[in-house]
Design a protein around this motif. Structure first.
Motif, PDB file in Angstrom:
ATOM      1  N   ASP B 292     -26.371 -18.990  -5.013  1.00 39.34           N
ATOM      2  CA  ASP B 292     -26.703 -20.219  -5.752  1.00 39.34           C
ATOM      3  C   ASP B 292     -27.144 -19.844  -7.178  1.00 39.34           C
ATOM      4  N   ASN B 293     -28.336 -19.286  -7.313  1.00 39.80           N
ATOM      5  CA  ASN B 293     -28.858 -18.844  -8.610  1.00 39.80           C
ATOM      6  C   ASN B 293     -28.625 -19.855  -9.744  1.00 39.80           C
ATOM      7  N   GLY B 294     -29.049 -21.072  -9.504  1.00 45.86           N
ATOM      8  CA  GLY B 294     -28.968 -22.098 -10.556  1.00 45.86           C
ATOM      9  C   GLY B 294     -27.766 -23.017 -10.473  1.00 45.86           C
ATOM     10  N   ARG B 295     -26.775 -22.639  -9.661  1.00 40.36           N
ATOM     11  CA  ARG B 295     -25.540 -23.422  -9.631  1.00 40.36           C
ATOM     12  C   ARG B 295     -25.748 -24.818  -9.052  1.00 40.36           C
ATOM     13  N   LEU B 296     -26.475 -24.888  -7.947  1.00 43.93           N
ATOM     14  CA  LEU B 296     -26.606 -26.196  -7.305  1.00 43.93           C
ATOM     15  C   LEU B 296     -27.448 -27.159  -8.141  1.00 43.93           C
ATOM     16  N   SER B 297     -28.419 -26.618  -8.883  1.00 41.27           N
ATOM     17  CA  SER B 297     -29.138 -27.562  -9.736  1.00 41.27           C
ATOM     18  C   SER B 297     -28.288 -27.935 -10.949  1.00 41.27           C
ATOM     19  N   ALA B 298     -27.442 -27.018 -11.407  1.00 43.46           N
ATOM     20  CA  ALA B 298     -26.518 -27.360 -12.498  1.00 43.46           C
ATOM     21  C   ALA B 298     -25.554 -28.464 -12.068  1.00 43.46           C
ATOM     22  N   LEU B 299     -25.253 -28.472 -10.789  1.00 48.40           N
ATOM     23  CA  LEU B 299     -24.348 -29.494 -10.265  1.00 48.40           C
ATOM     24  C   LEU B 299     -24.917 -30.903 -10.469  1.00 48.40           C
ATOM     25  N   GLN B 300     -26.245 -30.996 -10.530  1.00 47.70           N
ATOM     26  CA  GLN B 300     -26.897 -32.291 -10.743  1.00 47.70           C
ATOM     27  C   GLN B 300     -27.068 -32.607 -12.230  1.00 47.70           C
ATOM     28  N   ASP B 301     -26.729 -31.666 -13.079  1.00 47.37           N
ATOM     29  CA  ASP B 301     -26.915 -31.819 -14.526  1.00 47.37           C
ATOM     30  C   ASP B 301     -25.623 -32.410 -15.087  1.00 47.37           C
ATOM     31  N   THR B 302     -25.702 -33.652 -15.582  1.00 42.40           N
ATOM     32  CA  THR B 302     -24.449 -34.340 -15.944  1.00 42.40           C
ATOM     33  C   THR B 302     -23.630 -33.588 -17.001  1.00 42.40           C
ATOM     34  N   VAL B 303     -24.301 -32.831 -17.871  1.00 43.83           N
ATOM     35  CA  VAL B 303     -23.537 -32.112 -18.902  1.00 43.83           C
ATOM     36  C   VAL B 303     -23.092 -30.731 -18.397  1.00 43.83           C
ATOM     37  N   MET B 304     -24.013 -29.961 -17.845  1.00 41.16           N
ATOM     38  CA  MET B 304     -23.721 -28.561 -17.512  1.00 41.16           C
ATOM     39  C   MET B 304     -22.870 -28.377 -16.253  1.00 41.16           C
ATOM     40  N   SER B 305     -22.787 -29.389 -15.408  1.00 43.27           N
ATOM     41  CA  SER B 305     -22.011 -29.238 -14.179  1.00 43.27           C
ATOM     42  C   SER B 305     -20.547 -28.912 -14.498  1.00 43.27           C
ATOM     43  N   GLU B 306     -20.125 -29.326 -15.678  1.00 49.69           N
ATOM     44  CA  GLU B 306     -18.754 -29.049 -16.130  1.00 49.69           C
ATOM     45  C   GLU B 306     -18.426 -27.544 -16.066  1.00 49.69           C
ATOM     46  N   ALA B 307     -19.419 -26.706 -16.367  1.00 43.63           N
ATOM     47  CA  ALA B 307     -19.177 -25.255 -16.407  1.00 43.63           C
ATOM     48  C   ALA B 307     -18.810 -24.703 -15.039  1.00 43.63           C
ATOM     49  N   LEU B 308     -19.247 -25.380 -13.983  1.00 40.60           N
ATOM     50  CA  LEU B 308     -18.980 -24.873 -12.634  1.00 40.60           C
ATOM     51  C   LEU B 308     -17.500 -24.949 -12.272  1.00 40.60           C
ATOM     52  N   LYS B 309     -16.746 -25.679 -13.088  1.00 40.62           N
ATOM     53  CA  LYS B 309     -15.299 -25.770 -12.822  1.00 40.62           C
ATOM     54  C   LYS B 309     -14.561 -24.523 -13.296  1.00 40.62           C
ATOM     55  N   CYS B 310     -15.253 -23.678 -14.042  1.00 37.07           N
ATOM     56  CA  CYS B 310     -14.625 -22.484 -14.635  1.00 37.07           C
ATOM     57  C   CYS B 310     -14.022 -21.595 -13.558  1.00 37.07           C
ATOM     58  N   ILE B 311     -12.782 -21.142 -13.783  1.00 41.76           N
ATOM     59  CA  ILE B 311     -12.146 -20.225 -12.827  1.00 41.76           C
ATOM     60  C   ILE B 311     -12.199 -18.786 -13.349  1.00 41.76           C
ATOM     61  N   ARG B 312     -12.888 -18.596 -14.451  1.00 46.60           N
ATOM     62  CA  ARG B 312     -13.120 -17.275 -15.038  1.00 46.60           C
ATOM     63  C   ARG B 312     -11.825 -16.539 -15.394  1.00 46.60           C
ATOM     64  N   CYS B 313     -10.969 -17.260 -16.086  1.00 49.24           N
ATOM     65  CA  CYS B 313      -9.705 -16.643 -16.500  1.00 49.24           C
ATOM     66  C   CYS B 313      -9.872 -15.921 -17.824  1.00 49.24           C
ATOM     67  N   SER B 314     -10.886 -16.298 -18.606  1.00 48.66           N
ATOM     68  CA  SER B 314     -11.193 -15.689 -19.902  1.00 48.66           C
ATOM     69  C   SER B 314     -10.285 -16.126 -21.051  1.00 48.66           C
ATOM     70  N   ALA B 315      -9.450 -17.127 -20.832  1.00 46.37           N
ATOM     71  CA  ALA B 315      -8.577 -17.586 -21.925  1.00 46.37           C
ATOM     72  C   ALA B 315      -9.399 -18.042 -23.135  1.00 46.37           C
ATOM     73  N   CYS B 316     -10.591 -18.569 -22.893  1.00 42.52           N
ATOM     74  CA  CYS B 316     -11.413 -19.061 -24.008  1.00 42.52           C
ATOM     75  C   CYS B 316     -11.901 -17.926 -24.909  1.00 42.52           C
ATOM     76  N   PHE B 317     -12.042 -16.714 -24.340  1.00 43.70           N
ATOM     77  CA  PHE B 317     -12.469 -15.571 -25.162  1.00 43.70           C
ATOM     78  C   PHE B 317     -11.419 -15.286 -26.246  1.00 43.70           C
ATOM     79  N   ASN B 318     -10.154 -15.341 -25.807  1.00 44.06           N
ATOM     80  CA  ASN B 318      -9.058 -14.915 -26.673  1.00 44.06           C
ATOM     81  C   ASN B 318      -8.935 -15.741 -27.941  1.00 44.06           C
ATOM     82  N   VAL B 319      -9.385 -16.992 -27.887  1.00 45.74           N
ATOM     83  CA  VAL B 319      -9.207 -17.876 -29.037  1.00 45.74           C
ATOM     84  C   VAL B 319     -10.497 -18.093 -29.817  1.00 45.74           C
ATOM     85  N   CYS B 320     -11.614 -17.670 -29.264  1.00 44.97           N
ATOM     86  CA  CYS B 320     -12.907 -17.950 -29.904  1.00 44.97           C
ATOM     87  C   CYS B 320     -13.046 -17.131 -31.190  1.00 44.97           C
ATOM     88  N   PRO B 321     -13.137 -17.809 -32.363  1.00 43.04           N
ATOM     89  CA  PRO B 321     -13.109 -17.068 -33.624  1.00 43.04           C
ATOM     90  C   PRO B 321     -14.282 -16.100 -33.799  1.00 43.04           C
TER      91      PRO B 321
END
Lengths: 194, 709
Positions: B292-321
């Motif tokens: 868990d380590n914070g995940r289940l409470s993040a699930l209740q956080d209307t903004v941060m719960s979005e991050a839990l959808k991450c599949i950890r592909c790292s595509a965002c690293f490649n484009v981040c300036p």
């Protein structure tokens, strides 16, 4: 059977893109001939096999040992020797349950890890796959996986090309911890024309 | 910010020229491979992936129960770890009670998150990372700097030196030789390890299966040789069915490394028999630790719960300036990269997340490239807000966010303000008082605002039913008024009734710096004014991509999707996308001049990338006969006002980001540069010295039959 041959072509082309090879063979005699030539060319000293059809394994054994190269079928060796043999084998020959054309993947199940290690430890892996077991798309595996993982404890390995890394400056290098080479023998039927 | 001196870290990182060069080349290469592999995905398929991730999270409680039952039925250990400490405790206990000495690991960010290695080593176990990149990072005593390429910050030379220093083995600086050495070196460790530790890419609840994706084959050896296997998996990795799992598995390698499929996918639901060192077989113990380590409470956080959808592909690293020049040690805590900011918030708290969140410039490329469409910019701005509300906002951020009143003042006093702002004394004052780098050349203010200049121009045409409400945004309103005039002229030339509703700036700077209450007020005002016209059948058009990006994507996040917000979002168009639609429906007046033989470079602004996949400006340049070279390094590094911040807070990073683009433009031999974003224009002009023009100025001139600059 046109669709069938398209799937086969796709599978072979994907495999080749990955740096693997594919050989389409019709008969058991052809397979034995092909594999014994292959084993000799590679300079192998020991070949280990698992999951091959009984007759094929015994004919292979005859052909390969006649060249002075050791050949063992995992089913036939003393369990106490298994670990040593696995560590020393130059070539592992396994069956394959299924394949997926669009990704060039092999799907191999194993009842224990001796069988699984055969496609991990030796530097060369040869897989033998019946032609009719090639699926079109990766998503077609769902039903099969549900059944396989729901009713048995067999580990499923999906293998797509030889072991690789790009961890140093993104340069692709084959053969990190798994096999450096992957060869697939597809049994039954040649590519039809067109 | 918890003992971190970000400015010092940034200035250090910017000195490391070879690392910048490596990262830049690698990230561009990964981006292009990824884009090629993902080309086959339709919008519909991507939406389906998003739905799968959403549905998996919604059914988490059921899935946890199902998984537990399945694993226990199969005779496996199952442990739900509430905290990082609990998870480490469990693993240590398993290892201790089974007489474990040597542990081999396959790459797992989740074990990095809980700092498991540190704990195991402290307990006296030998812990060996076996993924090549992870092994190198462990040898160097560092943390991984990238999700899928952990040692990407090291060059081949540094790597061969590292191996020589630590192991006394001299190897050529050649990835093949290093790999060969590591294969042999680690093989012996695999064969003699007592315990294997892995993460997991998914866990499929319906059959209780762990799915492990690797390329090197270390994941297979770690799970096939030792007599104990412990997998530590974040609870968000649970999916319900194999249909869901395969759809995500199918996209993961494409988006991660541009591979059609990863080399090895291992699927297991129990420990199996393995041939043991001393002969015969032993039955492997398999433990699954669900973290868990914070995940289940993040699930209740209307903004941060979005991050839990991450599949950890790292595509965002490649484009981040900013990541691309600073790397994951500066642009990270333990998790790095864009997705790492909300993930740090979830697992390591607000302070640690806020310690590097200021490096996000809200270009939004992470969101645009994410296969799941995760809205990282909104989460990052919210982290800045939560930190700012608690500890106060930075002075410079407040000033830059509230730029509009300053701009208004400068505009009202234009000839004088332009003169003053050009003096070195004023630049010194701005740097000291506000925090704008003294090297920034501020734009020249127009003596008259766009509204004043349009007085008498916006006359309604009774005969036309083509109606546009023009949203200018601050730059066209106070500074680049010629862009505003050209926009109105081109639209009128095509028979539009153009109106300019009352409006304020888009609020992007407030959003960028986390002043979300201010951003919200601007959003409310603009939506209210725009809706007046939308409800009367007007389309909203802006020549500033960021303005439309705000209307379409940012405002609904800030205000919620009410009818007004939704309709305004749906009816907002970036100018050239709008003109392209007209062209395609045969409604565009084509009687304009062609400029054959003119050479230009086109730079695509980040926010335009979100608005249209068709690159409409390039099509128009082609129609105008202009020979346009598309140079695509991604973000130019300006980030609105961010690149104006002094020194290592903005300017220096911004300059480093712009370098390859600047070099390519300088080499191109083009007569001028075309881009539709007013801030990209500032950035490119200040570093290349070339003229940068908005494409609407070209089209306007072409309609008038005039020559172009």
């Amino acid at each position: 059977m046109k669709a069938d041959s398209d799937v086969l072509k796709r599978f072979i082309s994907e495999l080749e893109k990955l740096g693997a090879t594919a050989e389409l063979l019709e008969t058991r005699t052809q397979v034995v001939k092909h594999l014994s030539d292959f084993v000799r060319e590679k300079g192998a000293k020991m070949v280990l096999a698992y999951g091959l059809e009984r007759m094929l394994s015994s004919e292979l054994s005859k052909a390969i040992t006649s060249m002075g190269i050791s050949y063992f079928d995992i089913n036939d060796v003393d369990r106490r020797d298994l670990r040593k043999l696995l560590e020393r084998a130059d070539i592992g020959i396994t069956g394959a349950d299924l394949a997926v054309a669009e990704t060039g993947s092999l799907i191999i199940t194993s009842e224990n890890d001796a069988a699984r290690l055969l496609s991990c430890l030796p530097p060369i892996h040869v897989a033998i796959l019946p032609r009719e077991n090639i699926l079109d798309s990766f998503l077609d595996l769902a039903e099969w996986l549900r059944k396989m993982q729901g009713t048995s404890k067999r580990t499923v390995s999906v293998i797509t090309g030889p072991s690789r890394t790009a961890d140093i400056e993104l340069e692709i290098v084959l053969g990190v911890h798994g096999p450096c080479e992957l060869h697939v023998i597809i049994l039954g039927g040649a590519l039809s024309e067109g | 910010m918890k003992g971190r001196n970000l400015i010092a870290e940034v200035s250090e990182a910017l000195k490391n020229k070879s690392q910048i060069e490596n990262l830049r080349t690698s990230m561009l290469c990964m981006r292009d491979k990824r884009d090629a592999a993902m080309a086959g995905y339709s919008e519909k398929e991507l939406a389906e992936l998003r739905n799968i991730r959403q549905a998996s999270l919604s059914s988490l409680n059921e899935s946890i129960k199902m998984l537990k039952d399945k694993l226990e039925e199969n005779g496996c250990g199952f442990y739900f770890a509430k905290t990082a400490k609990d998870a480490c405790e469990y693993v240590v206990n398993v290892a201790k009670t089974r007489g474990v000495k040597r542990i081999v690991k396959a790459k797992s960010m989740t074990t990095e998150e809980i700092e498991l290695n540190k704990r195991l080593v402290a307990e006296g176990f030998e812990v060996i990372e076996t993924d090549l990149g992870e092994w190198l990072v462990q040898l160097a005593g560092q943390k991984p700097s990238h999700l899928t390429a952990p040692a990407i910050h090291l060059s081949r030379y540094e790597i061969s030196k590292l191996i020589e220093d630590r192991l006394g083995v001299r190897l050529p600086a050649d990835p093949k030789e290093v790999t060969k050495f590591v294969r042999a070196f680690l093989r012996e460790k695999f064969l003699t390890a007592d315990m294997g530790i892995t993460g997991g890419n998914f866990v499929v609840a319906e059959t209780g299966s762990l799915v492990l994706v690797t390329n090197e084959g270390n994941g297979r050896l770690v799970t096939a040789l030792p007599r104990i296997h412990v997998a530590i998996v974040g609870v968000e990795k649970l999916v319900r069915t194999w249909e869901d799992a395969l759809k995500i598995l199918n996209v993961l390698p494409k988006s991660a490394t541009g591979q059609n499929m990863a080399t090895y996918v291992t699927i297991l639901n129990s420990g199996s028999e393995t041939p043991s060192l001393d002969g015969g077989f032993v039955e492997r113990e398999f433990h699954l630790v669900l973290l868990d380590n914070g995940r289940l409470s993040a699930l209740q956080d209307t903004v941060m719960s979005e991050a839990l959808k991450c599949i950890r592909c790292s595509a965002c690293f490649n484009v981040c300036p900013t990541y691309r020049v600073l790397g994951g040690h500066v642009f990270g805590y333990i998790y790095s990269g864009p997705t790492g900011i909300p993930w740090t918030y979830i697992s390591h708290g607000l302070e640690n997340a806020a310690s590097y969140a200021p490096l996000c410039i809200s270009c939004g490329l992470c969101r645009e490239t994410c296969p799941i469409g995760i809205d990282m910019p909104t989460m990052i701005s919210e982290i800045k807000r939560r930190y700012g509300e608690r500890n106060g906002y930075r002075w410079v951020d407040r000033r830059l966010a509230g730029y509009e009143s300053l701009v208004k003042l400068a505009s009202n006093t234009a000839p004088v303000s332009n003169f003053l702002l050009g003096t070195s004394m004023a630049k010194w004052i701005l740097e000291k008082l506000i925090g704008i780098d003294r090297r920034v050349n501020l734009p020249k203010f127009s003596g008259k605002t766009l509204r004043e200049l349009l007085d008498g121009v916006l006359v309604p045409r009774a005969e036309s039913d083509r109606k546009v409400a023009y949203f200018a945004d601050s730059m066209a309103y106070y500074i680049d008024v010629d862009v505003g005039l050209a926009t109105v002229n081109v639209l009128q030339k095509n028979g539009f009734n153009v109106v300019m509703p009352p409006q304020k700036g888009s609020g992007m700077p407030s959003f960028l710096y986390g002043l979300l209450d201010d951003a919200k007020k601007l959003a409310e005002y603009n939506v209210k004014q725009m809706y007046e016209y939308v409800s009367k059948g007007y389309d909203i058009v802006s020549a500033e991509p960021t303005a439309i990006y705000c209307l379409r994507f940012v405002y609904p996040k800030l205000l919620g999707t009410t009818k007004e917000v939704q309709e305004v979002a749906e009816r907002s168009y970036e100018l050239f996308g709008y003109l392209l639609r007209m062209l395609e429906s045969g409604m565009l007046d084509l009687s304009f001049k062609r400029y054959n033989g003119v050479k230009a470079v086109y730079h695509l602004p980040c926010h335009s990338r979100h608005l249209s996949k068709d690159r409409p400006v390039l099509k128009f340049l082609e129609m105008l006969g202009i020979d346009a070279e598309f140079i695509d390094y991604g973000c130019c590094g300006m980030g609105g006002t961010w690149g104006m911040k002094k020194g290592y807070e903005g300017y220096e990073i911004s300059k480093a980001i712009a370098e390859p683009l600047v070099m390519a433009i300088s080499k191109s031999g083009a007569d001028f540069v075309v881009t539709e974003c007013s801030l990209c224009k500032m950035q490119i002009e200040r570093f290349t010295g070339k003229k940068v023009v908005h494409p609407i100025l070209l089209l306007d001139k072409a309609y008038k039959g005039l020559p172009i600059p």
